[in-house]
Design a protein around this motif. Structure first.
Motif, mmCIF file in Angstrom:
data_model
loop_
_atom_site.group_PDB
_atom_site.id
_atom_site.type_symbol
_atom_site.label_atom_id
_atom_site.label_comp_id
_atom_site.label_asym_id
_atom_site.label_seq_id
_atom_site.Cartn_x
_atom_site.Cartn_y
_atom_site.Cartn_z
ATOM 1 N N GLY A 1 16.102 -15.303 3.982
ATOM 2 C CA GLY A 1 17.275 -15.408 3.134
ATOM 3 C C GLY A 1 17.008 -16.330 1.971
ATOM 4 O O GLY A 1 15.931 -16.952 1.865
ATOM 5 N N ASN A 2 17.969 -16.444 1.060
ATOM 6 C CA ASN A 2 17.819 -17.401 -0.024
ATOM 7 C C ASN A 2 18.008 -18.809 0.496
ATOM 8 O O ASN A 2 18.694 -19.043 1.505
ATOM 9 C CB ASN A 2 18.803 -17.090 -1.156
ATOM 10 N N GLY B 1 13.925 -17.389 -0.015
ATOM 11 C CA GLY B 1 14.069 -16.810 -1.342
ATOM 12 C C GLY B 1 14.291 -17.869 -2.404
ATOM 13 O O GLY B 1 14.905 -18.915 -2.156
ATOM 14 N N GLU C 1 19.697 -5.295 6.843
ATOM 15 C CA GLU C 1 20.698 -6.248 6.425
ATOM 16 C C GLU C 1 21.313 -6.884 7.626
ATOM 17 O O GLU C 1 20.639 -7.290 8.515
ATOM 18 C CB GLU C 1 21.726 -5.480 5.620
ATOM 19 N N HIS D 1 24.374 -5.917 4.110
ATOM 20 C CA HIS D 1 23.534 -4.881 3.519
ATOM 21 C C HIS D 1 24.066 -3.470 3.750
ATOM 22 O O HIS D 1 24.573 -3.141 4.813
ATOM 23 C CB HIS D 1 22.127 -4.980 4.091
ATOM 24 N N SER E 1 10.006 -14.999 -3.464
ATOM 25 C CA SER E 1 10.220 -15.882 -2.322
ATOM 26 C C SER E 1 8.877 -16.410 -1.860
ATOM 27 O O SER E 1 7.836 -16.117 -2.451
ATOM 28 C CB SER E 1 10.932 -15.122 -1.195
ATOM 29 N N LYS F 1 19.616 -16.520 -4.865
ATOM 30 C CA LYS F 1 20.363 -15.419 -4.252
ATOM 31 C C LYS F 1 20.166 -14.101 -4.988
ATOM 32 O O LYS F 1 20.311 -13.029 -4.403
ATOM 33 C CB LYS F 1 21.843 -15.759 -4.177
ATOM 34 N N ARG G 1 19.066 -5.216 -2.088
ATOM 35 C CA ARG G 1 19.066 -6.605 -1.653
ATOM 36 C C ARG G 1 18.470 -6.693 -0.247
ATOM 37 O O ARG G 1 18.614 -5.770 0.551
ATOM 38 C CB ARG G 1 20.475 -7.197 -1.665
ATOM 39 N N SER G 2 17.817 -7.795 0.023
ATOM 40 C CA SER G 2 17.236 -8.016 1.350
ATOM 41 C C SER G 2 18.266 -8.678 2.258
ATOM 42 O O SER G 2 19.088 -9.473 1.803
ATOM 43 C CB SER G 2 15.996 -8.912 1.244
ATOM 44 N N ASN H 1 10.752 -10.044 -2.418
ATOM 45 C CA ASN H 1 11.836 -9.456 -1.641
ATOM 46 C C ASN H 1 12.535 -8.433 -2.537
ATOM 47 O O ASN H 1 11.975 -7.990 -3.531
ATOM 48 C CB ASN H 1 12.793 -10.528 -1.116
ATOM 49 N N TRP I 1 19.410 -11.206 -2.309
ATOM 50 C CA TRP I 1 19.751 -11.285 -0.893
ATOM 51 C C TRP I 1 21.218 -10.963 -0.645
ATOM 52 O O TRP I 1 22.066 -11.158 -1.506
ATOM 53 C CB TRP I 1 19.449 -12.687 -0.361
ATOM 54 N N ILE J 1 19.947 -11.157 4.959
ATOM 55 C CA ILE J 1 19.841 -12.551 5.390
ATOM 56 C C ILE J 1 20.040 -12.577 6.895
ATOM 57 O O ILE J 1 20.971 -11.962 7.415
ATOM 58 C CB ILE J 1 20.917 -13.411 4.709
#
Length: 255
Positions: A248-249, A87, A45, A126, A95, A90, A132-133, A117, A122, A135
């Motif tokens: 990221g998104n 992505g 994260e 994190h 992605s 969000k 969540r991945s 992802n 995202w 950003i």
């Protein structure tokens, strides 16, 4: 120099994002890495700028599509390879990935590949278990996998510690997910195997976020692409080109 930058100016999307050397998409997944002292659950994260890392600013990076000035400013001046992960939303687990290389004429794109992802999308903050991945912009310095080196230019560690079993969030088998991986330098020590469990930001911030082989469903925090694309990345990413991943998104990356 090592760069690990999160786009902290982008509004927080969630609590955490994660993935690990033990499981790739399911809390029930297991891997022999756990037995060897490798991470049991990992992720990636928010990162920190590396000491002395020089970033490019918008100049020279303007041809990287979909990236706003703040994101572009995090790409180091000496970087000539960018893995761009955009992505679909969000909160989306899908992605697409494209590899760009810097030329005298600007950034030249390669093919665009579908990717997964984290299940919940995202985040720029994190923590362990948020699914969540992260950003941000992170260096790519080390690779490895269960299978023999396919011709990686990055240092490659082959190990049975990349063995994984179990099922993912959609019930898909996870076997083979870690046949090939590239470590994303979030909360890890560059220059070591992706299985190294050192977490400079502390265990709560996760670690072990990788690029790895897609298993057909969402991850805990990693980014996954088809096996043939992982092999292409391994054969293309060159330490001398100072590769980074921008991930990221789309909405956040555009800022």
């Amino acid at each position: 120099m090592v760069l690990s930058v999160s786009l902290t100016g982008c509004a927080a999307i969630g609590a955490e994002a994660g993935y690990g050397a033990r499981s790739s998409a399911s809390g029930t997944a297991t891997a022999s890495a756990q037995a060897s002292g490798a991470p049991s659950t990992t992720e990636v994260e928010r990162g920190q700028t590396s000491t002395g890392a020089k970033t490019s600013g918008a100049s020279g990076s303007a041809q990287l599509p979909g990236l706003g000035p703040r994101t572009l400013a995090q790409v180091p001046r000496n970087t000539r390879q960018v893995v761009l992960v955009t992505g679909d939303g969000k909160d989306s687990s899908t992605s697409h990935v494209a590899l760009y290389r810097r030329t005298d004429a600007g950034w030249k794109p390669g093919a665009t590949w579908p990717a997964h992802n984290a299940r919940n999308g995202w985040t720029n903050d994190h923590h362990v278990g948020d699914h969540r991945s992260p950003i941000g912009v992170f260096t790519l310095t080390d690779a490895g996998g269960l299978l023999a080196d396919p011709g990686s230019k990055l240092p490659y560690s082959q190990s049975s510690g990349f063995t994984i079993s179990g099922t993912g969030f959609k019930g898909e088998p996870l076997v083979g997910s870690f046949d090939y991986v590239v470590a994303i330098d979030y909360n890890r020590r560059p220059g070591t195997s992706p299985l190294d469990w050192t977490r400079p930001l502390g265990a709560a911030k996760g670690g072990g976020i990788w690029l790895h082989v897609d298993h057909g469903g969402p991850t805990h925090g990693c980014v996954s692409v088809a096996q043939e694309h992982m092999k292409e990345l391994l054969r293309t990413l060159d330490p001398d080109q100072h590769p980074v991943i921008v991930m990221g998104n789309a909405e956040c990356l555009a800022r």
